[in-house]
Design a protein around this motif. Structure first.
Motif, short mmCIF file in Angstrom:
data_model
loop_
_atom_site.label_atom_id
_atom_site.label_comp_id
_atom_site.label_asym_id
_atom_site.label_seq_id
_atom_site.Cartn_x
_atom_site.Cartn_y
_atom_site.Cartn_z
N ILE A 1 0.85 -1.19 0.00
CA ILE A 1 0.00 0.00 0.00
C ILE A 1 0.89 1.23 0.00
N LEU A 2 0.65 2.14 -0.91
CA LEU A 2 1.38 3.41 -0.94
C LEU A 2 0.47 4.51 -0.41
N ALA B 162 -3.06 9.37 9.21
CA ALA B 162 -2.11 8.31 8.85
C ALA B 162 -1.51 7.66 10.09
N ALA B 163 -1.38 8.43 11.18
CA ALA B 163 -0.83 7.86 12.41
C ALA B 163 -1.67 6.70 12.89
N ALA B 164 -2.99 6.82 12.73
CA ALA B 164 -3.88 5.75 13.17
C ALA B 164 -3.89 4.58 12.18
N VAL B 165 -3.99 4.89 10.88
CA VAL B 165 -4.16 3.83 9.88
C VAL B 165 -2.85 3.11 9.58
N SER B 166 -1.75 3.85 9.45
CA SER B 166 -0.47 3.23 9.12
C SER B 166 -0.03 2.24 10.20
N ASN B 167 -0.34 2.55 11.44
CA ASN B 167 0.00 1.66 12.54
C ASN B 167 -0.64 0.29 12.37
N ILE B 168 -1.88 0.27 11.88
CA ILE B 168 -2.60 -0.99 11.64
C ILE B 168 -2.06 -1.69 10.40
N ILE B 169 -1.87 -0.92 9.32
CA ILE B 169 -1.40 -1.50 8.06
C ILE B 169 -0.08 -2.22 8.24
N ARG B 170 0.86 -1.59 8.93
CA ARG B 170 2.22 -2.12 9.02
C ARG B 170 2.35 -3.36 9.89
N LYS B 171 1.30 -3.69 10.61
CA LYS B 171 1.31 -4.94 11.37
C LYS B 171 1.08 -6.14 10.46
N HIS B 172 0.53 -5.88 9.26
CA HIS B 172 0.13 -6.99 8.39
C HIS B 172 0.68 -6.90 6.97
N HIS B 173 1.01 -5.69 6.51
CA HIS B 173 1.38 -5.52 5.11
C HIS B 173 2.53 -4.53 4.96
N SER C 211 -12.93 2.23 15.63
CA SER C 211 -12.20 1.12 14.98
C SER C 211 -12.16 1.30 13.46
N ALA C 212 -12.22 2.53 12.98
CA ALA C 212 -12.22 2.79 11.54
C ALA C 212 -10.98 2.24 10.86
N SER C 213 -9.83 2.38 11.50
CA SER C 213 -8.57 1.94 10.89
C SER C 213 -8.57 0.43 10.64
N SER C 214 -9.04 -0.33 11.61
CA SER C 214 -9.11 -1.78 11.45
C SER C 214 -10.08 -2.17 10.35
N LYS C 215 -11.19 -1.46 10.26
CA LYS C 215 -12.18 -1.75 9.21
C LYS C 215 -11.61 -1.45 7.83
N ILE C 216 -10.83 -0.37 7.72
CA ILE C 216 -10.20 -0.03 6.45
C ILE C 216 -9.28 -1.16 5.99
N LEU C 217 -8.47 -1.68 6.90
CA LEU C 217 -7.56 -2.76 6.54
C LEU C 217 -8.33 -4.01 6.14
N GLU C 218 -9.39 -4.35 6.86
CA GLU C 218 -10.19 -5.54 6.53
C GLU C 218 -10.74 -5.45 5.11
N ILE C 219 -11.21 -4.26 4.74
CA ILE C 219 -11.80 -4.07 3.42
C ILE C 219 -10.72 -4.14 2.33
N LEU C 220 -9.56 -3.53 2.57
CA LEU C 220 -8.48 -3.62 1.60
C LEU C 220 -8.02 -5.06 1.42
N ASP C 221 -7.99 -5.85 2.51
CA ASP C 221 -7.62 -7.25 2.43
C ASP C 221 -8.59 -8.00 1.51
N LYS C 222 -9.88 -7.74 1.67
CA LYS C 222 -10.88 -8.43 0.86
C LYS C 222 -10.80 -8.04 -0.60
N ARG C 223 -10.42 -6.78 -0.85
CA ARG C 223 -10.34 -6.31 -2.23
C ARG C 223 -9.07 -6.79 -2.94
#
Length: 351
Positions: A3-4, A16-27, A339-351
């Motif tokens: 993800i860029l 980004a502080a909230a979302v990037s923290n979640i993203i980088r745990k998995h991707h 929990s918006a950040s976690s939901k964003i990652l879940e949706i990107l994973d599915k897509r």
């Protein structure tokens, strides 16, 4: 998945502080800072205190006209995209960095995910409104923070790829509120301990670039007779000097402050007076009455809920609201569950 993420301005660093923290745990994430906000107090300090990863690329675009700034970003982003070949490009909000990030990806057929999609002020003279509308119409995945944002997209014929995940800034507040309490130095430095004060921000071009509007704002703050705390945006400072405007002694002017210091000032304030979209929400999160010095707002829910009053730049309306406005009803939960950040990652994973 790679993800860029494109950021360039202070509100985007917070999201980004909230979302990037979640993203980088998995991707894998590539973080690109366009350099739209380049002042150290507006940029570097945010990355440091919020523990945002150091940008992989800093494009150093800096200030300039809208066309020059956006065009330079497009040229430099294209080089990065072609080199990194991301699976998604993630953009936030409504800045020139947002539009450039989305448009460049769309031209290269890279899927675009827009966080904070669907917001509308219905004032197309605002650069932010132009940016958010155009970005929404070229995005593949649209993460909306509220029901009204979802309806706005539906009214424009955008129904595919829309997800109501809640507000990532609410995530950020929940994450950083405890840490912000430890940053009480700003309260001591400004001698605010135990005092009731009004917290103010002024930065939008529609206010700063017009002498009559800025004069009205300055006049109302000077006349209110209350202690006013104003972290002064560089653009506002420049125009005040150009117009020969000055604040009276009741207005404590400071340099721009970090996010944690800003939260601390918000938590301890009596009311908040602003023209910022993000600060309107933060006022709501902090349960502080908000007075908005614009003719409209993207965050209509805060007004409908009785905690935000739109006053424009009329001197008497600003003054009256500062002295008399109080919320008219109990708050409702309108920005999700944090929990918006976690939901964003879940949706990107599915897509």
């Amino acid at each position: 998945m790679k993800i860029l993420t494109v950021v360039g301005a202070r509100p985007q660093f917070i999201k980004a502080a909230a979302v990037s923290n979640i993203i980088r745990k998995h991707h894998s994430e590539i973080l690109v800072h366009t350099g739209q906000h380049y002042d150290e107090n507006m940029s570097k300090v945010f990355f440091e205190e919020l523990n945002i990863p150091k940008p992989d690329y800093n494009l150093g675009v800096g200030s300039g006209s809208h066309g020059k700034q956006t065009g330079t970003m497009l040229i430099k982003l294209e080089e990065v995209y072609e080199k990194e070949k991301p699976d998604f490009v993630l953009v936030y909000g409504d800045t020139n960095s947002t539009l450039a990030g989305a448009l460049c990806a769309s031209k290269l057929l890279i899927p675009v995910a827009h966080v904070e999609a669907g917001l509308r002020s219905f004032n197309m003279e605002m650069p932010e409104e132009q940016n958010r509308v155009l970005t929404d119409h070229i995005s593949n995945i649209l993460f909306v923070p509220t029901k009204s944002a979802e309806k706005n997209l539906k009214d424009e014929g955008i129904k595919k790829g829309v997800y109501n995940v809640g507000d990532v800034m609410f995530d950020a507040i929940l994450n950083f509120k405890k840490l912000a309490r430890s940053r009480s130095e700003i309260i001591e430095e400004l001698d605010l301990e135990g005092k009731e004060y009004i917290l103010t921000t002024i930065h939008r071009a529609e206010n700063t670039d017009h002498i009559d509007k800025l004069s009205n704002i300055v006049g109302a703050l000077n006349e209110c007779g209350k202690t006013v705390v104003l972290p002064l945006h560089p653009r506002t400072r420049k125009y005040m000097l150009n117009y020969g405007l000055e604040f009276s002694e009741n207005v404590k002017v400071t340099d721009p402050v970090g996010y944690l210091e800003m939260i601390n000032l918000e938590m301890n304030s009596q009311k908040i007076v602003t023209d910022s979209g993000g600060v309107q929400k933060e006022a709501f999160f902090m349960r502080k009455p908000c007075i908005t010095m614009r003719e409209e707002t993207e965050w209509v829910e805060t007004v409908e809920n009785g905690w935000n009053k739109i006053v424009g730049t009329d001197r008497e309306k600003i003054l009256d609201a500062v002295l008399n406005f109080i919320p008219s009803r109990e708050q409702k939960n309108i920005f999700g569950d944090g929990s918006a950040s976690s939901k964003i990652l879940e949706i990107l994973d599915k897509r």
